[in-house]
Design an enzyme around this catalytic site. Structure first.
Site, PDB file in Angstrom:
ATOM      1  N   HIS A  92       0.834  -1.205   0.000  1.00 31.20           N
ATOM      2  CA  HIS A  92       0.000   0.000   0.000  1.00 31.20           C
ATOM      3  C   HIS A  92       0.869   1.256   0.000  1.00 31.20           C
ATOM      4  CE1 HIS A  92      -3.058  -2.965   1.433  1.00 31.20           C
ATOM      5  NE2 HIS A  92      -3.745  -2.303   0.546  1.00 31.20           N
ATOM      6  N   ASN A  93       1.695   1.380  -1.023  1.00 31.69           N
ATOM      7  CA  ASN A  93       2.657   2.480  -1.079  1.00 31.69           C
ATOM      8  C   ASN A  93       2.322   3.427  -2.236  1.00 31.69           C
ATOM      9  OD1 ASN A  93       3.502   1.055  -3.406  1.00 31.69           O
ATOM     10  ND2 ASN A  93       4.797  -0.255  -2.134  1.00 31.69           N
ATOM     11  N   PHE A  94       3.236   4.358  -2.511  1.00 34.75           N
ATOM     12  CA  PHE A  94       2.972   5.371  -3.535  1.00 34.75           C
ATOM     13  C   PHE A  94       2.780   4.755  -4.919  1.00 34.75           C
ATOM     14  CE2 PHE A  94       4.713   8.723  -6.483  1.00 34.75           C
ATOM     15  CZ  PHE A  94       3.624   9.590  -6.375  1.00 34.75           C
ATOM     16  N   HIS A 116       1.437   1.889  -5.515  1.00 29.68           N
ATOM     17  CA  HIS A 116       0.061   1.366  -5.542  1.00 29.68           C
ATOM     18  C   HIS A 116      -0.914   2.508  -5.827  1.00 29.68           C
ATOM     19  CE1 HIS A 116      -3.676  -0.579  -4.437  1.00 29.68           C
ATOM     20  NE2 HIS A 116      -3.862   0.311  -3.487  1.00 29.68           N
ATOM     21  N   ASP A 158      -8.778  -0.022  -7.924  1.00 32.62           N
ATOM     22  CA  ASP A 158      -7.970  -0.380  -6.766  1.00 32.62           C
ATOM     23  C   ASP A 158      -7.563  -1.851  -6.778  1.00 32.62           C
ATOM     24  OD1 ASP A 158      -6.685  -0.140  -4.379  1.00 32.62           O
ATOM     25  OD2 ASP A 158      -8.495  -0.136  -3.157  1.00 32.62           O
ATOM     26  N   GLN A 206      -5.149 -16.234  -5.379  1.00 31.66           N
ATOM     27  CA  GLN A 206      -5.638 -15.538  -6.565  1.00 31.66           C
ATOM     28  C   GLN A 206      -6.867 -16.189  -7.181  1.00 31.66           C
ATOM     29  OE1 GLN A 206      -4.233 -13.040  -5.509  1.00 31.66           O
ATOM     30  NE2 GLN A 206      -4.381 -12.144  -7.523  1.00 31.66           N
TER      31      GLN A 206
HETATM   32 MN    MN Z   1      -5.704   0.525  -2.362  1.00 30.14          MN
END
Ligand code: MN
Length: 481
Positions: free
Chosen positions: A251-253, A255, A349, A400
């Site tokens: 959950h970083n930049f 992403h 998302d 998945q």
């Molecule tokens: Mn997200």
């Protein structure tokens, strides 16, 4: 495990490469790199018999010796042979010798006059900016195909635990400086078009470049012109966003960028500009940019169970979302348009699997790393363990297949009913990914059955082998957000 054999020539010499079908992309690239005896900074190009360039990845089509591919070492950076020579030829002069002459001249003048005359200073700036342009053009021209990922600057780092959660001041200043330098350069039409497609590969761009690409999105959707946004204000906003995404695996930049880029691609693919007000599109794009601000890598359940500051602040009610909102969101009204806006943000998302496999798969590794970190912490701290994050309960493929079957496909199919063109762009790639992970799951199952009991704890490099997947563990309603 199934393997692939690829026949090719390098410097006229026939070679063959063999690798497992689901080995990491980097291993395949390294294999070809060593066959070409190429250095870590060289760029490799692979041609099919038709003379078209093809991507070096585990998805390479297997061939026969009579239809072999051709491998070429193309370049080793801007200053070195043979690209330096090629460029010098194309430009009619050699940039590095010009730089050296200028440097000597400057030194001489400094010794004789004590200060750098304005004219020399100006020339120096021109050479610097020309070099910058040249390097960025070279780099842009390789997009999607050859940017050398072996340098490692942009790949997911396995050393997140060695970095601080929040970005350091130095880190931010460095990236800001680079971003401001680059934002004055014109981004090519080729990149602008590529940015509108769901095949865009985020792994090729570093953070400062990503900020430039976000700026392009605001410009090309006419937000900058329509709302009279000052370039400095937009740049400062993007920098603040960058600064407030943390150093965590998923959950970083990057992403945040991927989500925004998918949103941006969807806006163009569905021609949403003719169907919605510009202000709503501005809200959606900005929401995508902001949607995971200051995420710490631990989900709501953890926040509540561990009684974190956030959970206390928001009384256990969606602490993360409230926090992202508090940092950025405006609350939307509830009618059809708003639901569509929210669905599109959600789809963007969780849309990694709609991207090409070589883009999507490293993201899955990052996600599992973040999940495993949380479940490990939960176990250590005696908290309830989130089932779909538990390394003992899920495997890479099982995580998945369930998610794609029960969450992604139903959601994407509904959306494609509204926008039929999305069938080709997001549903087909997701079905392909489902086939891929189903095969991987079967292979794992076979491997497990063939193993003697004492080997059962074995973990392969790429796939974490756990116990048989638990159905409720494999289909979280929200894999990541
Ligand atoms: Mn997200």
């Amino acid at each position: 495990m199934a393997t692939k054999i690829i026949y090719f020539t390098v410097n006229g010499r026939p070679e063959q490469a063999e690798f497992p079908v689901n080995c990491p992309a980097q291993d395949v690239k390294d294999l070809f790199r060593s066959a070409a005896e190429a250095g870590p900074h060289d760029i490799l190009k692979l041609y099919n018999p038709k003379g078209n360039i093809i991507n070096i990845s585990p998805n390479l089509e297997p061939n026969k010796p009579n239809t072999c591919y051709k491998l070429e070492v193309v370049a080793s950076g801007c200053n070195s042979e043979p690209l330096g020579v090629e460029l010098a030829g194309a430009l009619g002069f050699d940039l590095s010798s010009m730089e050296k002459r200028l440097k000597d001249l400057e030194k001489k003048i400094l010794i004789e006059a004590g200060t750098t005359p304005a004219v020399v200073y100006k020339m120096k700036k021109q050479v610097d900016s020309f070099r910058e342009k040249l390097e960025s053009v070279e780099h842009l021209s390789w997009l999607g195909l050859f940017k050398d990922l072996s340098e490692g600057a942009h790949k997911p780092s396995p050393f997140y635990h060695k970095r601080t959660l929040h970005k350091t001041k130095e880190e931010c200043e460095h990236v800001l400086e680079k971003f401001l330098q680059m934002s004055s350069l014109e981004v090519s039409e080729e990149v602008r078009q590529y940015l509108k497609t769901p095949t865009f590969d985020n792994w090729q761009w570093e953070d400062a470049e990503i900020m430039v690409l976000l700026q392009v999105m605001y410009t090309d959707l006419d937000f900058v012109a329509t709302y009279n946004i000052e370039p400095e204000v937009l740049q400062q906003f993007l920098f603040e966003v960058y600064r407030r995404y943390n150093n965590i695996p998923f959950h970083n930049f990057k992403h945040c960028f991927c989500v925004t880029q998918m949103m941006y691609g969807l806006i163009w693919l569905t021609d949403l500009r003719s169907k919605m007000d510009s202000i709503d599109l501005l809200i959606m794009l900005t929401s995508a940019v902001c949607h995971d601000l200051d995420h710490t890598g631990y989900n709501n359940a953890y926040q509540i169970n561990a009684r974190t500051e956030l959970a206390l602040r928001y009384n256990d009610i969606s602490p993360l979302e409230n926090h992202h909102c508090a940092v950025a969101f405006d609350i939307l009204e509830k009618d059809h348009r708003d639901v569509l806006m929210m669905i599109l943000i959600k789809v963007s998302d969780i849309s990694n699997e709609a991207r090409p496999m070589e883009v999507a798969e490293p993201w899955l590794d990052c996600l599992l790393q973040e999940f495993y970190n949380q479940s490990d912490a939960e176990k250590l701290e005696g908290l309830p363990v989130t089932p779909f994050m538990d390394r003992d309960k899920i495997t890479k493929p099982s995580s998945q297949t369930g998610f794609i079957r029960f969450v992604l496909l139903p959601l994407f199919i509904e959306l494609a009913n509204l926008f039929p063109c999305l069938e080709q762009h997001i549903i087909n790639p997701v079905r392909k990914a489902l086939d891929y992970y189903t095969e991987m799951e079967k292979a794992l199952e076979r491997e497990k059955q063939n193993r003697t009991p004492c080997e059962n704890g074995f973990k392969s490099k790429d796939i974490t082998v756990g116990q048989t997947s638990v159905p409720e563990a494999s289909s979280p309603d929200t894999q990541c957000d």
